[in-house]
Design a protein around this motif. Sequence first.
Motif, PDB file in Angstrom:
ATOM      1  N   ASN A 173       4.741  10.527   1.694  1.00 26.26           N
ATOM      2  CA  ASN A 173       4.441   9.371   0.865  1.00 26.26           C
ATOM      3  C   ASN A 173       5.198   8.182   1.445  1.00 26.26           C
ATOM      4  N   ALA A 174       4.471   7.179   1.872  1.00 24.95           N
ATOM      5  CA  ALA A 174       5.102   5.985   2.425  1.00 24.95           C
ATOM      6  C   ALA A 174       4.478   4.756   1.788  1.00 24.95           C
ATOM      7  N   VAL A 175       5.293   3.748   1.599  1.00 25.49           N
ATOM      8  CA  VAL A 175       4.837   2.484   1.040  1.00 25.49           C
ATOM      9  C   VAL A 175       5.148   1.402   2.060  1.00 25.49           C
ATOM     10  N   PHE A 176       4.226   0.464   2.213  1.00 23.19           N
ATOM     11  CA  PHE A 176       4.417  -0.611   3.184  1.00 23.19           C
ATOM     12  C   PHE A 176       3.643  -1.839   2.754  1.00 23.19           C
TER      13      PHE A 176
ATOM     14  N   TYR B   6       0.832  -1.206   0.000  1.00 24.59           N
ATOM     15  CA  TYR B   6       0.000   0.000   0.000  1.00 24.59           C
ATOM     16  C   TYR B   6       0.861   1.248   0.000  1.00 24.59           C
ATOM     17  N   ALA B   7       0.245   2.332  -0.437  1.00 25.36           N
ATOM     18  CA  ALA B   7       0.841   3.658  -0.281  1.00 25.36           C
ATOM     19  C   ALA B   7      -0.004   4.416   0.731  1.00 25.36           C
ATOM     20  N   ALA B   8       0.666   5.051   1.681  1.00 20.29           N
ATOM     21  CA  ALA B   8       0.004   5.953   2.626  1.00 20.29           C
ATOM     22  C   ALA B   8       0.333   7.366   2.176  1.00 20.29           C
ATOM     23  N   LEU B   9      -0.692   8.156   1.949  1.00 18.30           N
ATOM     24  CA  LEU B   9      -0.545   9.530   1.490  1.00 18.30           C
ATOM     25  C   LEU B   9      -0.984  10.454   2.618  1.00 18.30           C
TER      26      LEU B   9
ATOM     27  N   THR C 189       9.851   5.317   2.090  1.00 20.33           N
ATOM     28  CA  THR C 189       9.220   6.628   1.914  1.00 20.33           C
ATOM     29  C   THR C 189       9.730   7.243   0.622  1.00 20.33           C
ATOM     30  N   HIS C 190       8.963   8.190   0.125  1.00 21.08           N
ATOM     31  CA  HIS C 190       9.320   8.903  -1.104  1.00 21.08           C
ATOM     32  C   HIS C 190       9.162  10.388  -0.857  1.00 21.08           C
ATOM     33  N   LEU C 191      10.240  11.126  -1.048  1.00 23.85           N
ATOM     34  CA  LEU C 191      10.279  12.564  -0.801  1.00 23.85           C
ATOM     35  C   LEU C 191      10.008  12.850   0.676  1.00 23.85           C
TER      36      LEU C 191
ATOM     37  N   VAL D 161       7.058   4.557  12.825  1.00 24.18           N
ATOM     38  CA  VAL D 161       5.638   4.452  13.195  1.00 24.18           C
ATOM     39  C   VAL D 161       4.979   3.316  12.409  1.00 24.18           C
ATOM     40  N   LEU D 162       5.234   3.261  11.118  1.00 28.78           N
ATOM     41  CA  LEU D 162       4.644   2.193  10.303  1.00 28.78           C
ATOM     42  C   LEU D 162       5.122   0.821  10.765  1.00 28.78           C
TER      43      LEU D 162
END
Length: 182
Positions: free
Chosen positions: A45-48, A5-8, A39-41, A28-29
């Motif tokens: 933006n985080a992916v997990f 998933y991506a968390a925005l 993370t991105h930038l 935290v994730l």
Amino acid sequence: MTTKYAALLRGINVSGHKRVPMPELRTVLGELGHTDIATHLQSGNAVFRTADQDEDALATALEEAIEERFGFPVGCVVRGHTYLAAVAEACPYPAAELEGKQLHVTYFDRAVDAGRFAALDAQAYRPEAFELGDRCLYLYAPDGLGRSKLAEALARPRLTEGRTATTRNWNTVAKLVEMTRV
């Protein structure tokens, strides 16, 4: 089986407000039990990866953990690869012909009633334009988001009231599709 998933996150690390360092966001994730975290930038933006399939529950848990950790609320939208790829594929504008700063997607936590936007005179903002999609809004802003009068109008509270909405430029949209690919 797990899903990526991506968390925005909405409105973090903007002009020194709501500061959430990406290493701490990854922590935290991890504390929430997620794996394969990246993370991105610096803009949230985080992916997990996780076995949980409930995007709304994932977003709520992350919002609660962020508020507990950092002391302020942050809206969050969580979406899987299939959705993110479908949003990119359904783009009504010629993404391949545009610069990333000219095309944006606003992701909503749930569907938005098109009636909310009916009173907006889109013709008055030409050549800028927008289209609603599946829990998202596509924005074409040829001079970029910072100079967009339409983006300013679309951000009015009456249009997004009661919803979490967060915007990403096309470069980030494409990167998140890539990062969530299994």
